[in-house]
Design an enzyme around this catalytic site. Structure first.
Site, PDB file in Angstrom:
ATOM      1  N   TYR A 146       0.814  -1.216   0.000  1.00  0.00           N
ATOM      2  CA  TYR A 146       0.000   0.000   0.000  1.00  0.00           C
ATOM      3  C   TYR A 146       0.847   1.265   0.000  1.00  0.00           C
ATOM      4  O   TYR A 146       0.407   2.307  -0.449  1.00  0.00           O
ATOM      5  CB  TYR A 146      -0.907   0.029   1.238  1.00  0.00           C
ATOM      6  CG  TYR A 146      -2.178  -0.757   1.094  1.00  0.00           C
ATOM      7  CD1 TYR A 146      -2.140  -2.128   0.897  1.00  0.00           C
ATOM      8  CD2 TYR A 146      -3.413  -0.132   1.158  1.00  0.00           C
ATOM      9  CE1 TYR A 146      -3.306  -2.854   0.769  1.00  0.00           C
ATOM     10  CE2 TYR A 146      -4.590  -0.850   1.036  1.00  0.00           C
ATOM     11  CZ  TYR A 146      -4.535  -2.207   0.840  1.00  0.00           C
ATOM     12  OH  TYR A 146      -5.697  -2.921   0.716  1.00  0.00           O
ATOM     13  N   LYS A 195       3.794 -15.350   2.849  1.00  0.00           N
ATOM     14  CA  LYS A 195       4.020 -16.104   1.611  1.00  0.00           C
ATOM     15  C   LYS A 195       5.525 -16.348   1.532  1.00  0.00           C
ATOM     16  O   LYS A 195       6.216 -15.947   0.585  1.00  0.00           O
ATOM     17  CB  LYS A 195       3.485 -15.305   0.410  1.00  0.00           C
ATOM     18  CG  LYS A 195       3.471 -16.071  -0.899  1.00  0.00           C
ATOM     19  CD  LYS A 195       2.420 -17.168  -0.969  1.00  0.00           C
ATOM     20  CE  LYS A 195       2.538 -17.950  -2.265  1.00  0.00           C
ATOM     21  NZ  LYS A 195       1.717 -19.177  -2.283  1.00  0.00           N
ATOM     22  N   ASP A 227      -2.230 -18.461   1.040  1.00  0.00           N
ATOM     23  CA  ASP A 227      -3.218 -19.189   0.232  1.00  0.00           C
ATOM     24  C   ASP A 227      -3.885 -20.290   1.060  1.00  0.00           C
ATOM     25  O   ASP A 227      -5.108 -20.489   0.999  1.00  0.00           O
ATOM     26  CB  ASP A 227      -2.588 -19.745  -1.060  1.00  0.00           C
ATOM     27  CG  ASP A 227      -1.260 -20.453  -0.844  1.00  0.00           C
ATOM     28  OD1 ASP A 227      -0.707 -20.381   0.274  1.00  0.00           O
ATOM     29  OD2 ASP A 227      -0.766 -21.095  -1.794  1.00  0.00           O
ATOM     30  N   ASP A 251      -5.945  -7.207   4.278  1.00  0.00           N
ATOM     31  CA  ASP A 251      -7.094  -6.613   3.591  1.00  0.00           C
ATOM     32  C   ASP A 251      -7.976  -7.721   3.027  1.00  0.00           C
ATOM     33  O   ASP A 251      -9.191  -7.741   3.223  1.00  0.00           O
ATOM     34  CB  ASP A 251      -6.600  -5.696   2.466  1.00  0.00           C
ATOM     35  CG  ASP A 251      -7.746  -5.088   1.678  1.00  0.00           C
ATOM     36  OD1 ASP A 251      -8.711  -4.626   2.321  1.00  0.00           O
ATOM     37  OD2 ASP A 251      -7.685  -5.081   0.430  1.00  0.00           O
ATOM     38  N   ASP A 255     -11.812  -9.431   4.775  1.00  0.00           N
ATOM     39  CA  ASP A 255     -13.110  -9.493   4.091  1.00  0.00           C
ATOM     40  C   ASP A 255     -13.640 -10.926   4.108  1.00  0.00           C
ATOM     41  O   ASP A 255     -14.827 -11.162   4.326  1.00  0.00           O
ATOM     42  CB  ASP A 255     -12.991  -9.034   2.627  1.00  0.00           C
ATOM     43  CG  ASP A 255     -13.381  -7.560   2.446  1.00  0.00           C
ATOM     44  OD1 ASP A 255     -13.151  -6.776   3.384  1.00  0.00           O
ATOM     45  OD2 ASP A 255     -13.905  -7.217   1.369  1.00  0.00           O
TER      46      ASP A 255
HETATM   47  C1  IPM Z   1     -10.217  -1.589   4.002  1.00  0.00           C
HETATM   48  C2  IPM Z   1     -10.502  -1.023   2.636  1.00  0.00           C
HETATM   49  C3  IPM Z   1      -9.382  -0.074   2.253  1.00  0.00           C
HETATM   50  C4  IPM Z   1      -8.100  -0.882   2.225  1.00  0.00           C
HETATM   51  C5  IPM Z   1      -9.610   0.657   0.919  1.00  0.00           C
HETATM   52  C6  IPM Z   1     -10.907   1.441   0.933  1.00  0.00           C
HETATM   53  C7  IPM Z   1      -8.464   1.531   0.551  1.00  0.00           C
HETATM   54  O1  IPM Z   1     -10.662  -2.058   1.712  1.00  0.00           O
HETATM   55  O2  IPM Z   1     -10.119  -0.790   4.959  1.00  0.00           O
HETATM   56  O3  IPM Z   1     -10.088  -2.803   4.116  1.00  0.00           O
HETATM   57  O4  IPM Z   1      -7.810  -1.530   1.222  1.00  0.00           O
HETATM   58  O5  IPM Z   1      -7.394  -0.850   3.226  1.00  0.00           O
HETATM   59 MG    MG Z   2     -10.607  -3.987   2.545  1.00  0.00          MG
END
Ligand code: IPM
Ligand code: MG
Length: 360
Positions: A146, A195, A227, A251, A255
């Protein structure tokens, strides 16, 4: 006691979910004898519309001068919103990355917890869910891909883009320590995800995490390739306590972890620096498709506010009361659309906030 809170409503459903979190915080303040002074700060698209940039220096200064920051969500629909016609460094997400970096919020805690009341919303089979699961994703937030140098160039008519993934040992050590500290207060297990079979940055990550582990003999450390971790999260999520990982892997995995709990609308997060200061936001995005329709689930933001009470303001009792109020409302059968199942009572954003505030 009085505390200064910077509020970043942001874009999409952000303003409406932050409003409900404030309602709940104020109810907690009344009951537990503290007051919160809020200063609104623009970030993301909301800031672009007014200032032409997703985060101003003044906004950063307000955040820095507060005891904590509570945020909704930022960003819009990339296919239709004019914000995404701007160059990447001026888009809404750049504001979020900038505030993380400026406030040195390197430790991102993303709890993924299955509420027994919400089992019906979990996409996994009953035999996999078992008694439920409760993990904490500890994501490094200010390094890695990032924040590495990047470029897009054209060489001899061929377009070429580069991103770089860099970590130094100090960046790894400080997040690893946080991970072990948290594990100590939980089930005492750290799964460090990397990884290392391919990446140098992961090999360093693994070596430094091993060094840190020596200071925590009471905590079990295991290493897992990213993975494999993605697979294990749906195969057997119960095995995880603290997942410690770098920015990009965190990240993606957070999710995934949130989805296995049934709704990303339930999951809070805290981003902390070396001190007590932190930025608190739901793990989900700005859901522009349902913005302003009283459909959004405010619970992730309300639980983020509870984390703020606990981690930044040391108001543990009030934090516990907010969390208990959320559980109580779920037990009574109230659900927003995203977590609705048959036989429950469907409510909107505002009513969900009010129900929780009343039970605090
Ligand atoms: C998160 C989001 C952010 C990230 C985006 C919006 C830049 O997906 O906070 O997980 O990738 O960190
Ligand atoms: Mg995210």
């Amino acid at each position: 006691m009085n505390y200064r809170i910077a509020l970043i409503p942001g874009d999409g459903i952000g303003p409406e979910i932050v409003r409900e979190a404030v309602k709940v915080l104020d109810a907690a303040g009344k009951k537990y004898g503290f007051t919160l002074d809020y200063t609104e700060v623009l970030m993301g698209g909301a800031s672009i519309d007014v200032h032409g940039v997703p985060l101003t220096e003044e906004a950063v200064a307000v955040a820095k001068a507060s005891d904590a920051v509570l945020m909704g969500s930022i960003g819009g629909d990339a296919a239709t919103s004019p914000w995404y016609q701007l160059e990447p460094s001026k888009r809404p997400e750049a504001g979020l990355l900038k505030i993380r970096k400026e406030l040195n919020l390197f430790a991102n805690l993303r709890p993924a917890y299955l509420y027994s009341e919400l089992k019906a919303a979990c996409p996994l089979r009953d035999d996999i869910i078992g008694d439920g699961f409760d993990m904490m994703i500890m994501r490094e937030l200010t390094g890695g891909l990032y924040f590495g140098t990047r470029s897009t160039v054209e060489q001899d008519g061929v377009r070429k883009a580069t991103d770089t993934l860099t970590y130094d040992e100090n960046e790894i050590r400080r997040i690893a320590k946080r991970g072990f500290d948290i594990a100590r207060k939980r089930r005492k297990k750290v799964t460090s995800v990397d990884k290392a079979n391919v990446l140098d940055s992961s090999r360093l990550w693994r070596a430094v995490v091993e060094e840190v582990a020596k200071e925590y003999p009471d905590v079990t450390l295991e290493h897992m390739l990213v993975d494999n971790c993605a697979m294990q999260l749906v195969r057997d999520p119960k095995q995880f306590d603290v997942i410690l990982t770098e920015n990009m892997f965190g990240d993606i995995l957070s999710d995934e972890a949130s989805m296995v709990t049934g709704s990303i609308g339930m999951l809070s997060s805290a981003s902390l620096n070396e001190t007590k200061f932190g930025l608190y936001e739901p793990s989900h995005g700005s859901a522009p498709d349902i913005a302003g329709k009283d459909l959004a689930n405010p619970i992730a933001t309300i639980l983020s506010a509870a984390m703020m009470l606990r981690f930044s303001l040391d108001l543990d009792e009030a934090a516990g009361a907010v969390e208990a109020a959320v559980k109580q409302v779920l037990k009574e059968g109230y659900r927003t659309g995203d977590i609705y199942s048959e036989g429950c009572k469907k409510v909107g954003t505002v009513q969900m906030g009010s129900l929780i505030a009343e039970r605090v």
